[in-house]
Design an enzyme around this catalytic site. Structure first.
Site, PDB file in Angstrom:
ATOM      1  N   TRP A   7     -24.008 -38.791  68.296  1.00  0.00           N
ATOM      2  CA  TRP A   7     -23.905 -38.501  69.738  1.00  0.00           C
ATOM      3  C   TRP A   7     -25.096 -37.740  70.301  1.00  0.00           C
ATOM      4  CZ3 TRP A   7     -18.069 -36.597  70.109  1.00  0.00           C
ATOM      5  CH2 TRP A   7     -17.236 -37.705  69.932  1.00  0.00           C
ATOM      6  N   HIS A  92     -33.489 -38.006  60.718  1.00  0.00           N
ATOM      7  CA  HIS A  92     -33.495 -38.920  61.858  1.00  0.00           C
ATOM      8  C   HIS A  92     -34.905 -38.936  62.453  1.00  0.00           C
ATOM      9  CE1 HIS A  92     -32.647 -40.668  65.781  1.00  0.00           C
ATOM     10  NE2 HIS A  92     -31.525 -41.129  65.245  1.00  0.00           N
ATOM     11  N   GLU A 164     -33.644 -47.191  60.133  1.00  0.00           N
ATOM     12  CA  GLU A 164     -33.678 -47.196  61.592  1.00  0.00           C
ATOM     13  C   GLU A 164     -35.115 -47.412  62.075  1.00  0.00           C
ATOM     14  OE1 GLU A 164     -30.134 -45.085  63.447  1.00  0.00           O
ATOM     15  OE2 GLU A 164     -31.614 -43.561  63.047  1.00  0.00           O
ATOM     16  N   GLY A 170     -32.605 -46.802  70.744  1.00  0.00           N
ATOM     17  CA  GLY A 170     -32.461 -46.495  72.163  1.00  0.00           C
ATOM     18  C   GLY A 170     -33.239 -47.407  73.083  1.00  0.00           C
ATOM     19  N   SER A 209     -30.123 -49.819  68.268  1.00  0.00           N
ATOM     20  CA  SER A 209     -29.529 -50.703  69.278  1.00  0.00           C
ATOM     21  C   SER A 209     -28.433 -51.608  68.709  1.00  0.00           C
ATOM     22  CB  SER A 209     -30.626 -51.516  69.989  1.00  0.00           C
ATOM     23  OG  SER A 209     -31.527 -50.644  70.658  1.00  0.00           O
ATOM     24  N   GLY A 230     -26.182 -45.133  68.019  1.00  0.00           N
ATOM     25  CA  GLY A 230     -26.436 -44.104  69.030  1.00  0.00           C
ATOM     26  C   GLY A 230     -25.680 -44.432  70.308  1.00  0.00           C
ATOM     27  N   GLY A 231     -26.352 -45.068  71.240  1.00  0.00           N
ATOM     28  CA  GLY A 231     -25.806 -45.307  72.581  1.00  0.00           C
ATOM     29  C   GLY A 231     -24.417 -45.927  72.587  1.00  0.00           C
TER      30      GLY A 231
HETATM   31  C1  PEP Z   1     -29.884 -43.635  66.650  1.00  0.00           C
HETATM   32  O1  PEP Z   1     -30.265 -42.754  67.388  1.00  0.00           O
HETATM   33  O2  PEP Z   1     -29.694 -43.371  65.452  1.00  0.00           O
HETATM   34  C2  PEP Z   1     -29.664 -44.953  67.194  1.00  0.00           C
HETATM   35  C3  PEP Z   1     -29.574 -45.932  66.349  1.00  0.00           C
HETATM   36  O3  PEP Z   1     -29.576 -45.078  68.568  1.00  0.00           O
HETATM   37  P1  PEP Z   1     -29.259 -46.441  69.386  1.00  0.00           P
HETATM   38  O4  PEP Z   1     -28.057 -47.075  68.743  1.00  0.00           O
HETATM   39  O5  PEP Z   1     -28.979 -45.964  70.780  1.00  0.00           O
HETATM   40  O6  PEP Z   1     -30.472 -47.300  69.293  1.00  0.00           O
END
Ligand code: PEP
Length: 253
Positions: A7, A92, A164, A170, A209, A230-231
């Protein structure tokens, strides 16, 4: 699969408990998927109470490697264990980029978590520049070797790694399942070199994403064992939809 929502700096304690009230019923029929929510530190206590007794686990977004001392503003691993955290995210890309955290520091954080029984979610990922320069596999290998330097083979099966790609976080621009699978397969080779056959039990999440409409295809890849979200993890409906996508991918496997 292990599916976690990060979050970041979103949700005050009351919002976190409201989320739990909506989310828990939406996933109560799902079995065999490990689910975790990583709120800000300030909401860990309240969210922990709200999800107590449910199959949803609590995760921290960060930790310091020292367990006491004059380190203003930091939180250590046994404090997170005391609050009931089952997982802790370390390395991260936002921490690496915004706070200059090195893989050596990430390795010490992962060690500190394992020492109190918390499963580290160790994040690695290349930037767009690195991808375009053809350096992805080398960057991932170096980050893995350095960030996992303090993980013993005997405990490695519990470890979670999150791949990631920084360019996908994001941005709404997810890696394709094929691109992600290729990196995950390469990561698995590195993990085998580090811990032997136990590497096959290490769960490698994809993050960047992940949404309800791409989760099933990503999770359908042989080396993608979960997602760090994330989002799409901020709304109970969309995160529950991702959990259901994981359940479909598990049923199809
Ligand atoms: C994250 O911050 O670990 C992430 C994967 O964000 P998002 O899903 O928004 O790309």
């Amino acid at each position: 699969y292990v599916i976690a929502a990060n979050w970041k700096i979103h949700k005050r304690a009351a919002e976190a408990t409201a989320y739990a009230s909506a989310f828990l019923p939406a996933v109560e029929d799902v079995e065999g998927i490990d689910i975790a929510l990583a709120p800000p530190f300030t909401a860990l206590h309240e969210l922990g109470r709200a999800i107590a007794g449910s199959p949803v686990a609590l995760a921290a977004q960060n930790v310091h490697d020292e367990s006491r001392g004059a380190i203003t503003g930091e939180v250590c691993a046994d404090m997170l264990a005391e609050l009931g955290c089952a997982y802790g995210i370390v390395g991260h890309s936002e921490r690496r980029q915004l706070f200059g955290e090195s893989s050596a520091f990430v390795a010490r954080k992962a060690r500190a978590l394992f020492d109190v029984g918390i499963v580290p979610i160790v994040c690695v990922g290349e930037t767009l520049e690195e991808r375009e320069a053809g350096e992805t596999n080398g960057v991932i290998e170096t980050q893995l070797r350095e960030s996992l330097a303090a993980v013993a083979p005997e405990e490695s099966e519990r470890l979670v790694v999150a791949y990631e790609p920084v360019w996908a976080i994001g941005t709404g621009r997810s890696a394709t399942p094929e691109i992600a699978q290729a990196v995950h397969a390469g990561a698995r080779v590195v993990l085998r070199d580090l811990v032997g056959a136990r590497a096959d039990a290490i769960r490698i999440q994809y993050g960047g994403s992940v949404k309800p409409d791409n989760a099933e295809a990503l999770l359908g890849q042989p080396d993608i064992d979960g997602a760090l979200v994330g989002g799409a993890g901020l709304e109970p409906d969309s995160f529950a939809a991702i959990i259901h996508a994981a359940a479909r991918a598990a049923a199809a496997a």
